[in-house]
Enzyme design. Structure first.
Site, PDB file in Angstrom:
ATOM      1  N   MET A 179      -9.111   9.687  16.349  1.00  0.00           N
ATOM      2  CA  MET A 179      -9.462   8.456  15.657  1.00  0.00           C
ATOM      3  C   MET A 179      -8.319   7.506  15.320  1.00  0.00           C
ATOM      4  SD  MET A 179     -12.435   9.944  13.118  1.00  0.00           S
ATOM      5  CE  MET A 179     -12.848   8.291  12.567  1.00  0.00           C
ATOM      6  N   GLU A 180      -7.112   7.764  15.769  1.00  0.00           N
ATOM      7  CA  GLU A 180      -6.000   6.900  15.335  1.00  0.00           C
ATOM      8  C   GLU A 180      -5.054   6.441  16.448  1.00  0.00           C
ATOM      9  OE1 GLU A 180      -6.664   9.863  13.804  1.00  0.00           O
ATOM     10  OE2 GLU A 180      -7.596   9.124  11.966  1.00  0.00           O
TER      11      GLU A 180
ATOM     12  N   ASP B  14     -11.503  21.527  18.436  1.00  0.00           N
ATOM     13  CA  ASP B  14     -12.832  21.964  18.884  1.00  0.00           C
ATOM     14  C   ASP B  14     -13.108  21.388  20.269  1.00  0.00           C
ATOM     15  OD1 ASP B  14     -15.713  20.045  17.856  1.00  0.00           O
ATOM     16  OD2 ASP B  14     -13.777  19.281  18.523  1.00  0.00           O
TER      17      ASP B  14
ATOM     18  N   THR C 259      -5.234  16.251  14.981  1.00  0.00           N
ATOM     19  CA  THR C 259      -6.131  17.162  15.684  1.00  0.00           C
ATOM     20  C   THR C 259      -7.061  16.333  16.555  1.00  0.00           C
ATOM     21  OG1 THR C 259      -7.675  17.112  13.833  1.00  0.00           O
ATOM     22  CG2 THR C 259      -6.070  18.899  13.863  1.00  0.00           C
TER      23      THR C 259
ATOM     24  N   HIS D 255       0.813  -1.216   0.000  1.00  0.00           N
ATOM     25  CA  HIS D 255       0.000   0.000   0.000  1.00  0.00           C
ATOM     26  C   HIS D 255       0.850   1.272   0.000  1.00  0.00           C
ATOM     27  CE1 HIS D 255      -2.642  -3.096   1.777  1.00  0.00           C
ATOM     28  NE2 HIS D 255      -3.596  -2.475   1.128  1.00  0.00           N
TER      29      HIS D 255
ATOM     30  N   ARG E 142      -3.043   5.953  -2.716  1.00  0.00           N
ATOM     31  CA  ARG E 142      -4.261   6.062  -1.906  1.00  0.00           C
ATOM     32  C   ARG E 142      -4.120   7.229  -0.915  1.00  0.00           C
ATOM     33  NH1 ARG E 142      -7.391   0.952  -1.495  1.00  0.00           N
ATOM     34  NH2 ARG E 142      -6.434  -0.605  -2.838  1.00  0.00           N
TER      35      ARG E 142
END
Lengths: 264, 264
Positions: free
Chosen positions: A192-193, A216, A90, A6, A44
């Protein structure tokens, strides 16, 4: 194992220390801070640059959004020789004291993702390497960036789980207090990671950590729960450059400490 | 809130820094390293001494075996003013590079316990406070101990989960136990013990600090040998000075923490 499927990187293409943003568009911005940088590959959501920052060999690879694409990036980076990962991203704050523009240094993550559970059971901790945490604290202090050290909520969902966030008002009863409960555990932020990053590095005996710019504050959404990231997220150029600088400085401090230790 | 129900402690009875062994019989031994100490209370498995170690106010409270009694100890210690917890205990190891007599520093725990899940879901990380980890590393270096920083597996069972029948009474066994220890070894888990996870989770959700150090008594994969038999009296070696070295390790960790806190 040579060219990775990938990422399209081969051994020798990346430095041992790698910065990991989510957005492929940010890789070039980050590399612009280095005195020397070259584009290695793009495929990608994966863009890789390698170069030199203040005398330290460094790479930057985007992971895409979420734990599945991040797990692939980590597998392939580790195979070509990466040993230390610093996520720069973020996040949304879950605590009043953590303000937009502040930086969160994650020493651990709540594993609300899918990919990490396929590698290690949920009981296993998503924990950063203490040397990465310590280098990030020193870098943030030296840069004068307001920072907080703590836990992140790493979730595979961006638009849920908050009533009013998902399309068409779709919701589940279990969501009602989901973020409130997470906030009560003292978790600093949501993103998210990080969860899968910390679990995979720990399993493999590699080093990882994460720093994130607070973009935020989840608590400041209105009572309808309406969520418009376009309107509320502050991801303008200046804070992103500060984040990139913090990531690069963290890598530099780590590399210098590694060098001192190896000559002890 | 005055006298605590189980620990029989009141505000003022304990120092902000508390060492947490499991065994009430070890508390006087730990306190014997301090220049000044007195017994504060003894009730059930909970014995508390308070004193001064190299000028630093310090306490030591036993937790009993396992996470349920440890959760009670933490709740009551926090109510009377404890803010920093350092577990001192014994452990097994899953790693060939870790030897009996070595010291483990826990930066995190895999949560195979019951009590911590009643406070925070299993995805939440059992992670040590960065300051405590760094102080433990400094103490280990100063004392010249071979140390390993990593994850411990905290479980609510002592005699269960071995790879072959023979560890639990009457050869009781479950098939999922077969690969459990090997899986933990592959996940780079350093140690096995029975209290760290709930200490780390509770301190984290309360915004307090915790960590843990332990002396390694055995390699659990070696002990759970071909026969499956498990006789801790034969196979776990408590030599002469391990517990004293452990007590010194914990006390020095507290001293370094207190000095760094005073300087901050």
């Amino acid at each position: 194992m040579s060219l990775q499927y990938h990422l399209q990187v081969a051994p020798g293409d990346v430095a041992p220390l790698v910065l990991l943003p989510g957005d492929p568009g940010r890789v070039e911005v980050i590399a612009s801070l280095w005195e020397e940088a070259r584009h290695v590959a793009s495929r990608r959501e994966y863009v890789t640059f390698t170069g030199m920052y203040r005398g330290v060999p460094i790479s930057c690879t985007s992971t895409g959004i979420g734990s599945p694409s991040t797990a692939i990036a980590l597998e392939e980076l580790a195979r070509v020789g990466a040993t230390t990962f610093v996520r720069i991203g973020t996040c949304g704050s879950l605590q009043d004291r953590v303000r937009v523009g502040d930086v969160a240094i994650f020493d651990s993550a709540i594993r609300a993702d899918g990919a990490s559970a396929l590698y290690a059971p949920a009981e296993y901790p998503a924990v950063a390497h203490h040397e990465v945490v310590d280098a990030a604290i020193e870098a943030a202090s030296a840069l004068g960036t307001p920072h907080h050290v703590g836990t992140t909520f790493s979730t595979d969902l961006f638009y849920v789980p908050e009533p009013g966030s998902a399309f068409g008002g779709y919701e589940q009863s279990a969501w009602r207090e989901r973020y409130a409960d997470v906030a009560r555990t003292g978790a600093l932020a949501a993103e998210m990671e990080t969860g899968v990053l910390l679990v995979l590095a720990r399993i493999w005996g590699l080093r990882a950590g994460a720093v994130a710019l607070v973009a935020d504050v989840a608590e400041e959404r209105d009572e309808t729960g309406a969520f418009d990231p376009q309107a509320t997220f502050d991801v303008s150029a200046e804070p992103i450059e500060r984040l990139a600088r913090l990531g690069c400085e963290t890598v530099r401090i780590l590399a210098e400490r590694d060098r001192v230790r190896s000559t002890d | 809130m005055t006298l605590q129900y189980h620990l029989k402690l009141s505000p003022g009875d304990v120092a902000p820094y508390v060492l947490l062994p499991g065994d009430p019989g070890r508390v006087p031994l730990v306190a014997s390293l301090w220049e000044e100490s007195h017994e504060v209370a003894s009730n059930r498995e909970y014995t508390t001494f308070t004193g001064t170690y190299r000028g630093v106010p310090i306490s030591c409270t036993s937790t009993g075996i396992g996470c349920p009694s440890t959760a009670i100890a933490l709740e009551e210690l926090a109510r009377v003013g404890a803010t920093t917890f350092v577990r001192i205990g014994t452990c097994g190891t899953f790693q060939d590079r870790v030897h009996p007599g070595d010291m483990a520093i826990f930066d995190s725990a895999a949560r195979y316990d019951g009590a911590s899940r009643l406070y925070a879901p299993v995805e939440f990380p059992a992670v040590a406070d960065h300051d405590v980890v760094e102080a433990s590393i400094a103490a280990g270096r100063e004392l010249g101990f071979p140390v390993h920083v990593g994850t411990t597996r905290t479980a609510d069972a002592f005699y269960a989960m071995h790879p072959r029948p023979g560890s639990s009474f009457g050869d009781y066994w479950q098939s999922w136990w077969r690969g459990h220890f090997e899986d933990l070894k592959r996940m780079n888990v350093v140690a096995a013990e029975m209290e760290a996870s709930v200490i780390l989770v509770l301190a984290r959700i309360w915004g307090l600090r915790a960590g843990g150090v332990a002396v390694v008594l055995d390699n659990v994969l070696d002990v759970s040998g071909e026969s499956g038999e498990f006789d801790p009296n034969e196979q776990l070696v408590h030599g002469g000075d391990e517990i004293e070295r452990l007590a010194r390790f914990g006390s020095e960790t507290v001293r370094i923490l207190a000095e760094r806190d005073a300087a901050a």
